[in-house]
Design an enzyme around this catalytic site. Structure first.
Site, PDB file in Angstrom:
ATOM      1  CE  LYS A 141      -3.916  -2.259   2.100  1.00 15.94           C
ATOM      2  NZ  LYS A 141      -4.698  -2.755   3.207  1.00 15.94           N
ATOM      3  CD  GLN A 185      -3.700  -4.516   6.313  1.00 13.08           C
ATOM      4  OE1 GLN A 185      -3.717  -3.369   5.622  1.00 13.08           O
ATOM      5  NE2 GLN A 185      -4.333  -5.502   5.759  1.00 13.08           N
ATOM      6  CG  ASP A 208      -9.875   0.064   5.061  1.00 12.94           C
ATOM      7  OD1 ASP A 208      -9.693  -0.570   3.835  1.00 12.94           O
ATOM      8  OD2 ASP A 208      -8.969  -0.313   5.770  1.00 12.94           O
TER       9      ASP A 208
HETATM   10  N1  GUN Z   1      -7.151  -6.846   5.800  1.00  9.31           N
HETATM   11  C1  GUN Z   1      -7.493  -7.830   4.736  1.00  9.31           C
HETATM   12  N2  GUN Z   1      -8.349  -6.810   3.747  1.00  9.31           N
HETATM   13  C2  GUN Z   1      -8.212  -5.534   4.437  1.00  9.31           C
HETATM   14  C3  GUN Z   1      -8.673  -4.248   4.053  1.00  9.31           C
HETATM   15  O1  GUN Z   1      -9.203  -4.076   2.599  1.00  9.31           O
HETATM   16  N3  GUN Z   1      -8.464  -3.257   4.929  1.00  9.31           N
HETATM   17  C4  GUN Z   1      -7.835  -3.288   5.961  1.00  9.31           C
HETATM   18  N4  GUN Z   1      -7.757  -2.421   6.816  1.00  9.31           N
HETATM   19  N5  GUN Z   1      -7.350  -4.374   6.480  1.00  9.31           N
HETATM   20  C5  GUN Z   1      -7.676  -5.616   5.464  1.00  9.31           C
END
Ligand code: GUN
Length: 381
Positions: A141, A185, A208
């Protein structure tokens, strides 16, 4: 009434024919008593033995499509050989390519914004603990942000951090005007209450889309969330960019997680699909998937969805990324989806591969959400 849909790719504008009404009827009538794996084309044919009159639709498929229109006991032998000589092959939905197009679009917008008002979008990522997979996602990311000119901020906190410490970092980013998006995350270590943490992200920076207010608005008619969760948004974006008609279609979402399954089902419903959600307690899930024009699978079970679960001509979005042992691979494993790809590609009209399907879209959508947030905060059109 025929309810045929078409698929166009943004880059090629080629048309794909859904094998709609005739095959959906056929699919419902099929006995599906054979095993789910289609080892060869002859077997594939055998599966349709009660629906043998073939029509071959020659579209942009590499090979003709086989469509059954009504039943007799046996196919004419000339059709058998035609079937053996041809093999339907679904359009492969190229998430890698679409994600690159989106990243390029975001990069252009970011640079336009910087030039016009001197603002650079910023994304803060919070990682708690040392899960390898999460660390890889976060690294990817950050790298993607750099590539499009988004500034990234990160907080890496130890596994034994308290909930209060995590929330303190969130508050810092909530109050930082250089940060337009905040991502925590997931999953978090089990001693931390995920709900309390996600509630702490201010909704204007919730790129998110996991804040209950954003999810609540997503679920309600006439309400607009500020952000939509990235992976399901990426699934819908792929359907749009490949010209898949969603309105009026039957869709099945396999899996009901807060991150993918649940918001994917809400999004499909907002697009006027009729949606079923299949989950671990669903009896005979294949009965639901066989009715679906669109399948989104996000269950995390390697090759769970067999060819026999799929309606001919369906469009399949496979979110699963599952490692399976592979002694031929230097790593000792390879990644596969939830859907048995080799079987599905012969039956579906379009399918996402794993890897290279939905995966790259998640990050592209995150970048897009971060840009949207910065634009909204600075009232930049
Ligand atoms: N863990 C797995 N997929 C995601 C996501 O799209 N966002 C976040 N914050 N954590 C994740």
């Amino acid at each position: 009434m025929a309810a045929s849909s078409s698929i166009t790719t943004s880059s090629t504008t080629s048309k794909l024919l859904f094998t709609s009404s005739s095959t959906s009827t056929a699919a419902r009538l099929l006995p599906f008593t054979t095993t789910s794996s289609f080892k060869c084309r002859a077997f594939h044919f055998h599966r349709h033995r009660f629906n043998p009159l073939l029509h071959v639709h020659v579209g942009p498929f590499k090979n003709p499509r086989i469509v059954f229109t009504h039943s007799t006991n046996r196919p004419p032998s000339s059709f058998v050989s035609a079937a053996l000589a041809t093999e339907a092959s679904a359009k492969v939905i190229d998430g890698k390519k679409v994600a690159k197009e989106i990243r390029d679009e975001v990069a252009a917008e970011v640079s336009k914004m910087k030039e016009a008002i001197g603002v650079v979008p910023g994304l803060a990522v919070i990682l708690v603990g040392d899960r390898k997979d999460s660390a890889t996602y976060v690294r990817n990311k950050k790298k993607a942000c750099e590539d499009v000119g988004i500034k990234s901020f990160d907080a890496r906190l130890p596994e034994d951090s308290t909930e209060e410490e995590v929330i303190k970092h969130i508050s810092g980013f909530n109050n930082d005007p250089a940060v337009h998006g905040i991502l925590v995350q997931l999953p978090l270590p089990s001693h931390i209450n995920e709900q309390n943490v996600l509630n702490a992200v201010c909704i204007e920076k919730d790129v998110d889309g996991f804040h209950p207010l954003n999810i609540g608005r997503l679920a309600m008619r006439g309400r607009e969330p500020l952000f939509v969760p990235c992976t399901p948004k990426g699934c819908i974006e792929l359907l749009h960019r490949y010209g898949v008609v969603i309105k009026g279609k039957r869709a099945v979402v396999i899996g009901r997680s807060n991150i993918v399954g649940m918001p994917a089902a809400l999004l499909l419903q907002r697009e006027d699909a009729t949606v079923s959600v299949v989950h671990s307690r669903t009896k005979n899930p294949e009965e639901f998937t066989r009715e679906a024009d669109i399948i989104i699978s996000a269950v995390g079970q390697a090759n769970m969805v067999k060819g026999s679960w799929i309606k001919p001509g369906a469009v399949i979005i496979d979110v699963g990324i599952n490692p399976v042992e592979d002694s031929k691979s230097p790593r000792g494993y390879r990644l596969v989806g939830d859907v048995c790809y080799d079987e599905a590609i012969k039956i579906a009209s379009a399918i996402t591969p794993v890897p290279g399907g939905v995966g790259p879209m998640t990050i592209a959508m995150l970048l897009s959400n971060t840009l949207t947030s910065a634009k909204r905060i600075h009232n930049f059109k």
